[in-house]
Scaffold this motif. Structure first.
Motif, PDB file in Angstrom:
ATOM      1  N   SER A 315      -8.996 -16.790  41.872  1.00  0.00           N
ATOM      2  CA  SER A 315      -8.254 -16.344  41.045  1.00  0.00           C
ATOM      3  C   SER A 315      -6.347 -15.939  40.503  1.00  0.00           C
ATOM      4  O   SER A 315      -6.830 -15.308  39.303  1.00  0.00           O
ATOM      5  CB  SER A 315      -8.506 -14.966  41.600  1.00  0.00           C
ATOM      6  N   ARG A 319      -5.452 -16.209  37.037  1.00  0.00           N
ATOM      7  CA  ARG A 319      -4.890 -15.318  36.092  1.00  0.00           C
ATOM      8  C   ARG A 319      -3.369 -16.045  35.770  1.00  0.00           C
ATOM      9  O   ARG A 319      -3.190 -15.857  34.581  1.00  0.00           O
ATOM     10  CB  ARG A 319      -4.283 -14.321  36.895  1.00  0.00           C
ATOM     11  N   TYR A 322      -4.362 -18.496  32.251  1.00  0.00           N
ATOM     12  CA  TYR A 322      -5.065 -17.703  31.555  1.00  0.00           C
ATOM     13  C   TYR A 322      -4.801 -16.154  31.682  1.00  0.00           C
ATOM     14  O   TYR A 322      -4.940 -15.993  30.017  1.00  0.00           O
ATOM     15  CB  TYR A 322      -6.555 -17.458  31.762  1.00  0.00           C
ATOM     16  N   GLY A 323      -4.192 -15.529  32.178  1.00  0.00           N
ATOM     17  CA  GLY A 323      -3.574 -14.454  31.844  1.00  0.00           C
ATOM     18  C   GLY A 323      -4.701 -13.331  32.018  1.00  0.00           C
ATOM     19  O   GLY A 323      -4.124 -11.757  31.301  1.00  0.00           O
ATOM     20  N   ARG A 324      -5.621 -13.417  32.427  1.00  0.00           N
ATOM     21  CA  ARG A 324      -6.453 -12.726  33.071  1.00  0.00           C
ATOM     22  C   ARG A 324      -7.296 -13.259  34.493  1.00  0.00           C
ATOM     23  O   ARG A 324      -7.527 -14.261  34.161  1.00  0.00           O
ATOM     24  CB  ARG A 324      -7.320 -12.286  31.911  1.00  0.00           C
ATOM     25  N   SER A 325      -8.699 -12.459  34.788  1.00  0.00           N
ATOM     26  CA  SER A 325      -8.706 -12.653  35.691  1.00  0.00           C
ATOM     27  C   SER A 325     -10.047 -13.753  35.704  1.00  0.00           C
ATOM     28  O   SER A 325     -10.474 -13.266  34.598  1.00  0.00           O
ATOM     29  CB  SER A 325      -9.325 -11.220  37.045  1.00  0.00           C
ATOM     30  N   ASP A 328     -13.095 -10.976  34.625  1.00  0.00           N
ATOM     31  CA  ASP A 328     -13.269 -10.671  33.227  1.00  0.00           C
ATOM     32  C   ASP A 328     -13.718 -11.382  32.361  1.00  0.00           C
ATOM     33  O   ASP A 328     -14.258 -10.883  31.784  1.00  0.00           O
ATOM     34  CB  ASP A 328     -11.446  -9.855  32.864  1.00  0.00           C
ATOM     35  N   THR A 329     -13.259 -12.950  32.764  1.00  0.00           N
ATOM     36  CA  THR A 329     -13.899 -13.833  31.753  1.00  0.00           C
ATOM     37  C   THR A 329     -15.299 -14.319  31.879  1.00  0.00           C
ATOM     38  O   THR A 329     -15.765 -13.933  30.927  1.00  0.00           O
ATOM     39  CB  THR A 329     -13.521 -15.111  32.488  1.00  0.00           C
ATOM     40  N   THR A 332     -17.157 -11.070  30.150  1.00  0.00           N
ATOM     41  CA  THR A 332     -16.985 -11.093  28.438  1.00  0.00           C
ATOM     42  C   THR A 332     -18.370 -11.493  27.696  1.00  0.00           C
ATOM     43  O   THR A 332     -19.379 -12.027  28.210  1.00  0.00           O
ATOM     44  CB  THR A 332     -15.445 -12.072  28.011  1.00  0.00           C
TER      45      THR A 332
END
Length: 332
Positions: A315, A319, A322-325, A328-329, A332
Motif C-alpha cells: 500500500s 501510494r 499512484y498518489g492514492r491507496s 481507493d482504486t 472506484t
C-alpha cells in the motif's frame, strides 16, 4: 584490521519446539529477526534446528513448518542460505525475491530492512561477520583513504551468480559439516580456515561491492542499451512468474548479472528486481481498476497475485507511485 576467528571446537546444539513463543524467542536471539506473524499447523510438525557455533561463524539446519513471516532490520551480520525444501520469499526495497529447493540466497546483509515469508521451509544457513568477509576480500575497512568507496559495502543482489554459485554454497556447507564433525574440529586452525573458506564462498557466489574492481569494469563495458532492451523484454514477458530471478534476466540478456545491474542503474535508476517490482505494481494497478469488490475482490488478493505478500508495504509503495491507496482504486 584482520578478523581473527575464535579458537576452539564449535558448540553443537539442537532445538525442537512447537511453541510459537519459543519460536519467536529463538529467531530473535539467533537470527536477530522478529516474528511478525506466524502459524504452525496442527499435528506433529515442529520447528527444528541443528546449529554449530564456532564464534567466527555459525551454521544451522533449520526447519520452519507451516507459514511464518519475519521482519529483519538493522542486521549487522551476513547470512547466506541454501533452500533444501519449501520456499522463502523476501520483500525488500528492491522488490520481491522467491527461492525454492536447491537455490542459494542472501538472507540478510548489514543494514537490511526486509520481510521474509517461509512456507514449509527447510534451509541451511551460514552466518558470518562482515569484517571477516572484508578481510578475505582484501578490502580496507572504516573508509580507508586508499578506497573509501568500498566501505561500508553494499549487497548488489540477493541472488547468486546462477545455479553454479548455488552449488558452490551447497558444497561449502557440506565440506564444513565434514570438517566440524571430524576429529580435527577442535583444532583452531581448522575452525579459523573453515571460516575463511565460507567467507570466500559467499564472496564468490554473491555480487557485493566487496568483489574485484577488474570484474566490475568489464561488466560496465557490457552494460549496453541492447542488454537493457533484452532484459526489459524478458521482465515484461515473465513478470507474472514468481520464480523470476536476476540470473534468469541476465541469461535472457546474454550478459552477466552485474552487467544487467549496471545497465538498469544507469538507464532506469533502479536494480533489475526493482524494475520487476515496478512492472508488477503496474499490473496490480490494472487489476485493481478492473476488479469488482462486490464480487469478492480484495486488495490483499490482488497484491499477492503479483508477489506483494506484505499488504502494508504494498500500500505504501502503491501510494507513492499512484498518489492514492489501492483500496481507493479498488472502490472506484
Amino acid at each position: 584490521m584482520s578478523a581473527q576467528p575464535d579458537a576452539g571446537a564449535p558448540a553443537l546444539s539442537r532445538f525442537v519446539t512447537d511453541d510459537l513463543g519459543e519460536v519467536r524467542e529463538w529467531l530473535d536471539r539467533v537470527y536477530g529477526t522478529r516474528l511478525v506473524m506466524g502459524r504452525i499447523r496442527d499435528g506433529a510438525a515442529r520447528l527444528a534446528v541443528s546449529a554449530a557455533d564456532a564464534g567466527s561463524f555459525r551454521t544451522t539446519d533449520l526447519t520452519l513448518p507451516g507459514t511464518m513471516t519475519c521482519r529483519n532490520r538493522d542486521i549487522e551480520t551476513v547470512r547466506a542460505g541454501l533452500v533444501l525444501s519449501g520456499t522463502v520469499t523476501i520483500e525488500d526495497a528492491q522488490g520481491v525475491h522467491r527461492y525454492g529447493p536447491g537455490e542459494a540466497l542472501m538472507a540478510t546483509f548489514p543494514r537490511d530492512d526486509l520481510v521474509s515469508r517461509a512456507e514449509n521451509l527447510r534451509i541451511r544457513t551460514v552466518t558470518l561477520p562482515l569484517d571477516l568477509l572484508a578481510d578475505v576480500a582484501g578490502v580496507p575497512q572504516d573508509g580507508a583513504p586508499q578506497d573509501s568507496s568500498a566501505w561500508p559495502p553494499r549487497l548488489l543482489s540477493r541472488s547468486p551468480h546462477g545455479p553454479a554459485a548455488s552449488r558452490m554454497i551447497a558444497d561449502a556447507l557440506a565440506l564444513t559439516d565434514a570438517l566440524l564433525s571430524g576429529p580435527a574440529a577442535p583444532h583452531p586452525l581448522v575452525v579459523g580456515n573453515t571460516a575463511r573458506l565460507l567467507a570466500a564462498g559467499v564472496l564468490a557466489a554473491f555480487p557485493t561491492t566487496l568483489t574485484g574492481r577488474e570484474e566490475a569494469r568489464a561488466d560496465h563495458a557490457d552494460a549496453t542499451p541492447a542488454v537493457l532492451r533484452l532484459a526489459v523484454a524478458h521482465i515484461e514477458a515473465h513478470c507474472a512468474d514468481p520464480d523470476l530471478s536476476l540470473a534468469d534476466i541476465a541469461a535472457a540478456a546474454c550478459a552477466t548479472p552485474r552487467a544487467v545491474q549496471y545497465a538498469f542503474r544507469r538507464h532506469h535508476g533502479t536494480t533489475p528486481m526493482g524494475y520487476v517490482r515496478r512492472v508488477r505494481l503496474a499490473a496490480a494497478h490494472t487489476d485493481l481498476l478492473a476488479a469488482d469488490p462486490a464480487e469478492g475482490a480484495t486488495v490483499s488478493a490482488v497484491a499477492a497475485r503479483w508477489g506483494f505478500y506484505h499488504v502494508g508495504r504494498f500500500s505504501a509503495f502503491y501510494r507513492r507511485v499512484y498518489g492514492r491507496s489501492p483500496r481507493d482504486t479498488l472502490n472506484t
